[in-house]
Design a protein around this motif. Structure first.
Motif, PDB file in Angstrom:
ATOM      1  N   ASP A 117       0.858  -1.192   0.000  1.00 17.76           N
ATOM      2  CA  ASP A 117       0.000   0.000   0.000  1.00 17.76           C
ATOM      3  C   ASP A 117       0.891   1.238   0.000  1.00 17.76           C
ATOM      4  O   ASP A 117       1.461   1.599   1.042  1.00 17.76           O
ATOM      5  CB  ASP A 117      -0.909  -0.015   1.220  1.00 17.76           C
ATOM      6  CG  ASP A 117      -1.978   1.081   1.184  1.00 17.76           C
ATOM      7  OD1 ASP A 117      -1.765   2.102   0.504  1.00 17.76           O
ATOM      8  OD2 ASP A 117      -3.025   0.899   1.847  1.00 17.76           O
ATOM      9  N   ARG A 118       1.002   1.900  -1.132  1.00 16.81           N
ATOM     10  CA  ARG A 118       1.868   3.074  -1.237  1.00 16.81           C
ATOM     11  C   ARG A 118       1.283   4.265  -0.471  1.00 16.81           C
ATOM     12  O   ARG A 118       2.031   5.074   0.084  1.00 16.81           O
ATOM     13  CB  ARG A 118       2.107   3.439  -2.700  1.00 16.81           C
ATOM     14  CG  ARG A 118       2.886   2.384  -3.468  1.00 16.81           C
ATOM     15  CD  ARG A 118       3.187   2.831  -4.907  1.00 16.81           C
ATOM     16  NE  ARG A 118       4.140   3.923  -4.973  1.00 16.81           N
ATOM     17  CZ  ARG A 118       5.466   3.783  -4.874  1.00 16.81           C
ATOM     18  NH1 ARG A 118       5.985   2.554  -4.686  1.00 16.81           N
ATOM     19  NH2 ARG A 118       6.270   4.822  -4.961  1.00 16.81           N
ATOM     20  N   ASP A 119      -0.051   4.400  -0.440  1.00 15.58           N
ATOM     21  CA  ASP A 119      -0.659   5.510   0.288  1.00 15.58           C
ATOM     22  C   ASP A 119      -0.415   5.374   1.789  1.00 15.58           C
ATOM     23  O   ASP A 119      -0.101   6.353   2.482  1.00 15.58           O
ATOM     24  CB  ASP A 119      -2.163   5.574   0.009  1.00 15.58           C
ATOM     25  CG  ASP A 119      -2.470   5.993  -1.425  1.00 15.58           C
ATOM     26  OD1 ASP A 119      -1.607   6.672  -2.028  1.00 15.58           O
ATOM     27  OD2 ASP A 119      -3.543   5.653  -1.928  1.00 15.58           O
ATOM     28  N   LEU A 120      -0.576   4.161   2.306  1.00 19.11           N
ATOM     29  CA  LEU A 120      -0.296   3.925   3.722  1.00 19.11           C
ATOM     30  C   LEU A 120       1.166   4.203   4.031  1.00 19.11           C
ATOM     31  O   LEU A 120       1.491   4.816   5.061  1.00 19.11           O
ATOM     32  CB  LEU A 120      -0.645   2.478   4.081  1.00 19.11           C
ATOM     33  CG  LEU A 120      -0.226   2.000   5.483  1.00 19.11           C
ATOM     34  CD1 LEU A 120      -0.937   2.808   6.561  1.00 19.11           C
ATOM     35  CD2 LEU A 120      -0.497   0.505   5.651  1.00 19.11           C
ATOM     36  N   THR A 121       2.033   3.779   3.132  1.00 18.93           N
ATOM     37  CA  THR A 121       3.469   4.012   3.336  1.00 18.93           C
ATOM     38  C   THR A 121       3.782   5.499   3.342  1.00 18.93           C
ATOM     39  O   THR A 121       4.553   5.981   4.187  1.00 18.93           O
ATOM     40  CB  THR A 121       4.282   3.308   2.232  1.00 18.93           C
ATOM     41  OG1 THR A 121       3.955   1.919   2.213  1.00 18.93           O
ATOM     42  CG2 THR A 121       5.775   3.473   2.480  1.00 18.93           C
TER      43      THR A 121
END
Length: 296
Positions: free
Chosen positions: A217-221
């Motif tokens: 999950d790039r947004d969470l990262t």
């Protein structure tokens, strides 16, 4: 000796100018490794050039000084005395800076290892200061992640997964070695300070991308990086390792974009500069040997 002996210093300037542009595109891993290798080569080349310049001061010592006034000898003229003196002072200062950096780095490692015994590669310190850091191992031992309760209280479960994955990536790829190598290069040659900062940023980006792949999950990262990085700004111990949460805005922006693809073409410039360092220092060495043979 000709202008060749000075070229490694000029090439170091070119390398420092090009480093941020190399870091802008493609995967951070190859760029971090490539820039570290060329920075070490640049520091070694410039240090050897300064050594050759400084050694020309020996012609002012007896009995070589007497040969300079010999009426029948036509000895090649070494570099001017002030140039050799400045080179010697630069070498001395570089050695002092290197010693200070190594002592500071080792002292920080020792301080962080006193936080507690690692269990399953993790130490949770009951400290209010919010930071997480990868602590390298010593004497062949595995490193561990040190995270404070102050950091854990700031993050939710998903963000904690990101932080742990990020720090484990630092350990897995031995990022501390890349950072330490470029810091040593910058200590010996201050013209390489921009390389030190660029590699420190690249290893953070590298760990960010590994963490994004691990959690999927790039947004969470991006959210976790933003919160953790901003929380650790000014943290003395983490910052001393050179792999703290700096340049958070650029890192978060990169995570909002698709994962980078390797672009090895951007390493053409460092490769050419590496060849330039090798060529110039080799030519300068032959010139120095010829000068020394003539005098000795």
């Amino acid at each position: 000796m000709t202008v060749t002996v000075y070229l490694p210093l000029l090439l170091a300037l070119v390398l420092a100018w090009s480093a941020p542009r190399i870091a802008e595109r493609g995967g951070p891993g190859p760029a971090a490794r490539g820039l570290t290798a060329i920075a070490v080569a640049a520091a070694a080349s410039s240090t050897w050039s300064l050594t050759m310049l400084a050694l020309t001061m020996l012609d002012d010592l007896p009995p070589l000084a007497a040969l300079d006034e010999h009426p029948t000898l036509e000895l090649p003229e070494p570099v001017p005395g002030p140039v050799a003196l400045v080179a010697g002072l630069a070498l001395l200062l570089g050695g002092i800076r290197l010693l200070i950096d190594v002592r500071r780095r080792l002292g920080t490692h020792r301080q962080l290892r006193t936080a507690g015994a690692a269990e399953h590669g993790l130490v949770v310190a009951d400290w209010s200061a919010p930071f997480a850091v990868a602590v390298p191992g010593r004497r062949g031992r595995e490193g561990h992640v040190l995270v404070t309760t102050g950091m854990l209280r700031l993050l939710d479960a998903g963000e904690r997964r990101v932080v742990f994955a990020h720090e484990h990536a630092h350990l897995a790829h031995r990022h501390h070695r890349l950072v330490a190598a470029t810091a040593a290069a910058a200590a010996l040659n201050p013209l390489l300070v921009p390389i030190r900062g660029t590699v420190a940023y690249l290893v953070e980006r590298w760990a960010d991308e590994d963490a994004a792949a691990a959690v999927g999950d790039r947004d969470l990262t991006a959210r976790a990086v933003a919160r953790a990085a901003l929380a650790t700004v000014g943290s003395g111990s983490a910052a001393a390792l050179g792999i703290n949460g700096g340049t958070a805005v650029h890192r978060v922006r990169a995570l909002t974009e698709p994962a980078p693809t390797p672009r090895r073409r951007r390493l053409v410039v460092p490769a050419l500069l590496g060849a330039g360092f090798l060529t110039t220092v080799t030519v300068a060495t032959f010139e120095f040997v010829a000068l020394a043979c003539a005098w000795l």
